[in-house]
Design a protein around this motif. Structure first.
Motif, PDB file in Angstrom:
ATOM      1  N   VAL A   2      -4.943 -17.119 -10.202  1.00 18.51           N
ATOM      2  CA  VAL A   2      -3.489 -17.131 -10.265  1.00 18.51           C
ATOM      3  C   VAL A   2      -2.921 -15.707 -10.247  1.00 18.51           C
ATOM      4  O   VAL A   2      -1.866 -15.442  -9.668  1.00 18.51           O
ATOM      5  N   ALA A   3      -3.647 -14.763 -10.866  1.00 18.26           N
ATOM      6  CA  ALA A   3      -3.136 -13.396 -11.025  1.00 18.26           C
ATOM      7  C   ALA A   3      -3.360 -12.513  -9.803  1.00 18.26           C
ATOM      8  O   ALA A   3      -2.584 -11.588  -9.554  1.00 18.26           O
ATOM      9  N   LEU A   4      -4.403 -12.779  -9.012  1.00 21.83           N
ATOM     10  CA  LEU A   4      -4.735 -11.893  -7.892  1.00 21.83           C
ATOM     11  C   LEU A   4      -3.584 -11.668  -6.908  1.00 21.83           C
ATOM     12  O   LEU A   4      -3.353 -10.535  -6.478  1.00 21.83           O
ATOM     13  N   PRO A   5      -2.844 -12.715  -6.497  1.00 26.55           N
ATOM     14  CA  PRO A   5      -1.742 -12.465  -5.554  1.00 26.55           C
ATOM     15  C   PRO A   5      -0.698 -11.488  -6.091  1.00 26.55           C
ATOM     16  O   PRO A   5      -0.097 -10.735  -5.313  1.00 26.55           O
ATOM     17  N   VAL A   6      -0.484 -11.484  -7.407  1.00 27.30           N
ATOM     18  CA  VAL A   6       0.470 -10.543  -8.002  1.00 27.30           C
ATOM     19  C   VAL A   6      -0.175  -9.172  -8.179  1.00 27.30           C
ATOM     20  O   VAL A   6       0.437  -8.137  -7.918  1.00 27.30           O
ATOM     21  N   LEU A   7      -1.427  -9.169  -8.585  1.00 28.70           N
ATOM     22  CA  LEU A   7      -2.125  -7.914  -8.831  1.00 28.70           C
ATOM     23  C   LEU A   7      -2.255  -7.069  -7.576  1.00 28.70           C
ATOM     24  O   LEU A   7      -2.222  -5.834  -7.641  1.00 28.70           O
ATOM     25  N   PHE A   8      -2.374  -7.708  -6.425  1.00 28.76           N
ATOM     26  CA  PHE A   8      -2.589  -6.966  -5.180  1.00 28.76           C
ATOM     27  C   PHE A   8      -1.354  -6.919  -4.283  1.00 28.76           C
ATOM     28  O   PHE A   8      -1.463  -6.690  -3.084  1.00 28.76           O
ATOM     29  N   LYS A   9      -0.180  -7.143  -4.864  1.00 25.55           N
ATOM     30  CA  LYS A   9       1.053  -6.972  -4.093  1.00 25.55           C
ATOM     31  C   LYS A   9       1.194  -5.531  -3.617  1.00 25.55           C
ATOM     32  O   LYS A   9       1.711  -5.263  -2.539  1.00 25.55           O
ATOM     33  N   HIS A  10       0.745  -4.593  -4.441  1.00 27.51           N
ATOM     34  CA  HIS A  10       0.842  -3.169  -4.125  1.00 27.51           C
ATOM     35  C   HIS A  10      -0.560  -2.581  -4.195  1.00 27.51           C
ATOM     36  O   HIS A  10      -1.118  -2.421  -5.281  1.00 27.51           O
ATOM     37  N   ALA A  11      -1.124  -2.281  -3.039  1.00 27.69           N
ATOM     38  CA  ALA A  11      -2.529  -1.877  -2.977  1.00 27.69           C
ATOM     39  C   ALA A  11      -2.663  -0.401  -2.646  1.00 27.69           C
ATOM     40  O   ALA A  11      -1.810   0.192  -1.981  1.00 27.69           O
ATOM     41  N   VAL A  12      -3.755   0.182  -3.127  1.00 25.67           N
ATOM     42  CA  VAL A  12      -4.092   1.583  -2.863  1.00 25.67           C
ATOM     43  C   VAL A  12      -5.520   1.627  -2.338  1.00 25.67           C
ATOM     44  O   VAL A  12      -6.395   0.952  -2.872  1.00 25.67           O
ATOM     45  N   LEU A  13      -5.757   2.429  -1.304  1.00 26.25           N
ATOM     46  CA  LEU A  13      -7.118   2.519  -0.788  1.00 26.25           C
ATOM     47  C   LEU A  13      -7.357   3.838  -0.086  1.00 26.25           C
ATOM     48  O   LEU A  13      -6.433   4.626   0.130  1.00 26.25           O
ATOM     49  N   HIS A  14      -8.583   4.066   0.256  1.00 25.71           N
ATOM     50  CA  HIS A  14      -9.033   5.232   1.003  1.00 25.71           C
ATOM     51  C   HIS A  14      -9.459   4.737   2.388  1.00 25.71           C
ATOM     52  O   HIS A  14     -10.059   3.662   2.505  1.00 25.71           O
ATOM     53  N   PRO A  15      -9.177   5.481   3.462  1.00 30.87           N
ATOM     54  CA  PRO A  15      -9.536   5.010   4.809  1.00 30.87           C
ATOM     55  C   PRO A  15     -11.004   4.622   4.965  1.00 30.87           C
ATOM     56  O   PRO A  15     -11.322   3.676   5.691  1.00 30.87           O
TER      57      PRO A  15
END
Length: 377
Positions: free
Chosen positions: A73-86
């Motif tokens: 249930v929480a994952l869709p909210v947790l990953f609304k704003h994502a950060v990553l490295h190329p």
């Protein structure tokens, strides 16, 4: 009734109470920091969540670890704003696919610490194709932005400015986010999408004021590079923009003039946001004065700022005639010591075609005719 016995709809509602805006956007007006990017760990999944910041974000992460049901249930909210490295893009996309999360991602921040143009297909094109986020941000050194835009960096004086990273943010419509980029006919990064909104945070120029004849130094800036390279992609980007935010800390007035020459090409622009001073309460000025060891005339940055206001007013009047500009937001009115001088300077030059409706707001609206004013943002 136990928590896990509640219907999924109620559990989802509980999770939304821990939802927040992107912590990256919250700090966008500050001096850019490398710490906004992902941490270098061996756990690729950690690198994909939002940057740590508030207690509510940490609470949401902790909540997602309680059990499988709450995590789903929480994952869709947790990953609304994502950060990553190329270099972790493949892992990131695989994770989104495994959990069916791609369409929940609203914004992506990419921390580009080096040159990755050797990756094929281009990491940014692959990311835009597979994640229909409407907000796309890059944290990178100035020379990396120039490489992405396929232009000369004009950064011979970069050593004087000490700008390790800058921030570039683009917004696009949901419809545009769903279109596909052709890997075999790759467009320039700047026009990879029909971007409608652009934010550019250059960081602080204060260290350059300590150098001899500082006013001759050229700021390491994507906008300076686009101006002097006469970039066709840059011109196409500018021609499509509806909103533009320029954020810097005490840039030289001649650099602001270069930026404004780019802004004059934004004929469709409806809202212009400008910030040339640190946030109220920021220690940026004192910190850099301490590093400079007093080798900085405190009057110089303020004089450059005041001259820049005049140049901004001239560009606003130009876009009043030649463009569609409706709203000017000068964020520096938040600085108590500057407010009166800034408001007076802009009012004196814009009063015939623009109206300052609320003292202390920093927002000017364009006249629509006799007694009428544009008030939309």
């Amino acid at each position: 009734m136990l928590l896990l016995e509640l219907p999924n709809e109620i559990l989802a509602r509980i999770v939304t109470f821990h939802d927040t805006a992107s912590p990256f956007d919250v700090g966008l007006l500050e001096k850019p920091k490398s710490a906004l990017g992902p941490r270098e760990t061996s756990d690729g999944i950690r690198l994909m969540s939002v940057p740590a910041g508030s207690n509510r974000q940490n609470a949401l992460k902790n909540l997602s670890l309680t059990c499988r049901l709450i995590r789903a249930v929480a994952l869709p909210v947790l990953f609304k704003h994502a950060v990553l490295h190329p270099l972790l893009l493949s892992d990131f996309l695989a994770f989104l696919k495994e959990h069916s999360l791609a369409h929940y991602v609203l914004s992506v921040v990419v921390h580009v610490s080096g040159h990755y143009n050797h990756i094929h297909p281009a990491w940014w094109a692959r990311l835009l194709n597979e994640v229909p986020a409407t907000r796309f941000s890059v944290i990178a050194p100035p020379e990396v932005f120039a490489e992405l835009a396929s232009i000369h960096s004009w950064s011979n004086d970069a050593w004087a400015f000490d700008m390790p990273v800058q921030v570039l943010r683009f917004d696009q419509s949901l419809e545009a986010a769903r279109t596909k980029i052709d890997y075999d006919d790759l467009p320039n990064f700047l026009v990879g999408r029909p971007w409608e909104c652009m934010v550019y945070n250059e960081g602080s120029s204060l260290s350059a004021y300590t150098t001899y004849e500082f006013f001759l130094r050229r700021t390491p800036s994507l906008l300076t590079a686009l101006h002097f390279n006469s970039s066709a992609a840059g011109d196409a980007l500018f021609a499509n923009l509806l909103h533009f935010d320029f954020i810097a800390i005490f840039p030289f007035y001649n650099h602001v003039d270069e930026v404004l020459k780019c802004i004059r090409k934004m004929k469709r622009l409806r809202r212009l946001f400008v910030k040339l001073c640190p946030e109220p309460g920021s220690t940026a000025f004192d910190d850099e004065m301490e590093v400079a060891g007093g080798a900085l005339d405190v009057h110089d940055p303020w004089n450059e700022c005041e001259t820049s206001w005049m140049l901004i007013a001239h560009t606003v009047l130009f876009l009043t005639v030649e463009g569609e500009l409706q709203v000017l937001h000068m964020d520096d009115v938040k600085v108590e010591g500057l407010r009166r001088n800034l408001e007076t300077a802009l009012n004196d030059r814009l009063h015939e075609r623009w109206r300052y409706l609320e003292q202390g707001s920093g927002i000017w609206h364009r006249s629509l005719g006799a007694g009428q004013w544009e008030v939309r943002e």
